[in-house]
Design a protein around this motif. Structure first.
Motif, PDB file in Angstrom:
ATOM      1  N   SER A  57       0.830  -1.203   0.000  1.00 47.05           N
ATOM      2  CA  SER A  57       0.000   0.000   0.000  1.00 47.05           C
ATOM      3  C   SER A  57       0.868   1.258   0.000  1.00 47.05           C
ATOM      4  O   SER A  57       0.575   2.225  -0.717  1.00 47.05           O
ATOM      5  CB  SER A  57      -0.918  -0.017   1.223  1.00 47.05           C
ATOM      6  N   LYS A  65       2.403   1.627  -3.505  1.00 46.57           N
ATOM      7  CA  LYS A  65       1.403   2.050  -4.485  1.00 46.57           C
ATOM      8  C   LYS A  65       1.060   3.527  -4.313  1.00 46.57           C
ATOM      9  O   LYS A  65       0.984   4.278  -5.292  1.00 46.57           O
ATOM     10  CB  LYS A  65       0.147   1.193  -4.344  1.00 46.57           C
ATOM     11  N   ASP A  66       0.880   3.950  -3.071  1.00 45.30           N
ATOM     12  CA  ASP A  66       0.535   5.343  -2.789  1.00 45.30           C
ATOM     13  C   ASP A  66       1.687   6.276  -3.172  1.00 45.30           C
ATOM     14  O   ASP A  66       1.473   7.311  -3.797  1.00 45.30           O
ATOM     15  CB  ASP A  66       0.200   5.494  -1.303  1.00 45.30           C
ATOM     16  N   TYR A  67       2.902   5.900  -2.818  1.00 45.55           N
ATOM     17  CA  TYR A  67       4.072   6.712  -3.155  1.00 45.55           C
ATOM     18  C   TYR A  67       4.206   6.833  -4.671  1.00 45.55           C
ATOM     19  O   TYR A  67       4.410   7.929  -5.197  1.00 45.55           O
ATOM     20  CB  TYR A  67       5.346   6.091  -2.574  1.00 45.55           C
ATOM     21  N   SER A  95       1.959   6.537  -6.997  1.00 44.20           N
ATOM     22  CA  SER A  95       0.891   7.371  -7.543  1.00 44.20           C
ATOM     23  C   SER A  95       1.215   8.853  -7.370  1.00 44.20           C
ATOM     24  O   SER A  95       1.092   9.644  -8.315  1.00 44.20           O
ATOM     25  CB  SER A  95      -0.428   7.025  -6.850  1.00 44.20           C
ATOM     26  N   LYS A  96       1.629   9.219  -6.179  1.00 37.86           N
ATOM     27  CA  LYS A  96       1.970  10.617  -5.906  1.00 37.86           C
ATOM     28  C   LYS A  96       3.188  11.062  -6.711  1.00 37.86           C
ATOM     29  O   LYS A  96       3.216  12.166  -7.260  1.00 37.86           O
ATOM     30  CB  LYS A  96       2.211  10.817  -4.413  1.00 37.86           C
ATOM     31  N   GLU A 155       4.167  13.215   1.831  1.00 36.81           N
ATOM     32  CA  GLU A 155       2.744  12.854   1.837  1.00 36.81           C
ATOM     33  C   GLU A 155       2.547  11.420   2.318  1.00 36.81           C
ATOM     34  O   GLU A 155       1.595  11.128   3.042  1.00 36.81           O
ATOM     35  CB  GLU A 155       2.152  13.017   0.436  1.00 36.81           C
ATOM     36  N   ASN A 156       3.448  10.539   1.909  1.00 38.81           N
ATOM     37  CA  ASN A 156       3.378   9.137   2.307  1.00 38.81           C
ATOM     38  C   ASN A 156       3.543   8.994   3.817  1.00 38.81           C
ATOM     39  O   ASN A 156       2.798   8.237   4.452  1.00 38.81           O
ATOM     40  CB  ASN A 156       4.476   8.373   1.565  1.00 38.81           C
ATOM     41  N   ARG A 196       0.426  10.092   5.625  1.00 41.06           N
ATOM     42  CA  ARG A 196      -0.691   9.159   5.477  1.00 41.06           C
ATOM     43  C   ARG A 196      -0.516   7.898   6.316  1.00 41.06           C
ATOM     44  O   ARG A 196      -1.484   7.369   6.863  1.00 41.06           O
ATOM     45  CB  ARG A 196      -0.858   8.772   4.014  1.00 41.06           C
TER      46      ARG A 196
END
Length: 110
Positions: free
Chosen positions: A26, A29-31, A33-34, A55-56, A59
């Motif tokens: 997760s 994937k989040d990193y 995407s950003k 941001e990661n 979150r």
């Protein structure tokens, strides 16, 4: 009695590892995407890395197990994901780019 404890401990460890693996996936994937969105909007590789990293952290910092996750494994998953998903935008391709990105991520993480 020992057999029951051993089986219980193994299941607990496996469940913990599974949760950690899912959290690492997760995070990666989040990193990614950003990072990819930031690069697509015109940020440099370094600026996109810093933005995605900050941001990661915001979150995921309150997630259980986050503090004990293997940072090298996270860096590797992120590097692979970034190079595969949008590496072409910043001229990243192949194993050497994965290693370079991983090292950059780890140095930023310190």
């Amino acid at each position: 009695f020992l057999i029951c404890l051993t089986i219980f401990d193994i299941k607990h460890v496996e469940a913990t590892e599974l949760k950690e693996d899912k959290l690492i996936e997760s995070i990666a994937k989040d990193y990614t995407s950003k990072f990819c969105n930031s690069v697509a909007f015109g940020l440099s590789k370094e600026s996109a890395m810093n933005f995605a990293f900050k941001e990661n952290i915001l979150r995921f910092k309150n997630k259980k197990y986050f503090d004990i996750l293997n940072k090298d494994l996270i860096a590797n998953k992120i590097a692979i994901s970034v190079v595969e998903d949008c590496g072409y935008l910043v001229n990243l391709k192949g194993q050497q780019s994965i290693s370079d990105f991983e090292n950059d991520y780890l140095s930023m993480n310190k």
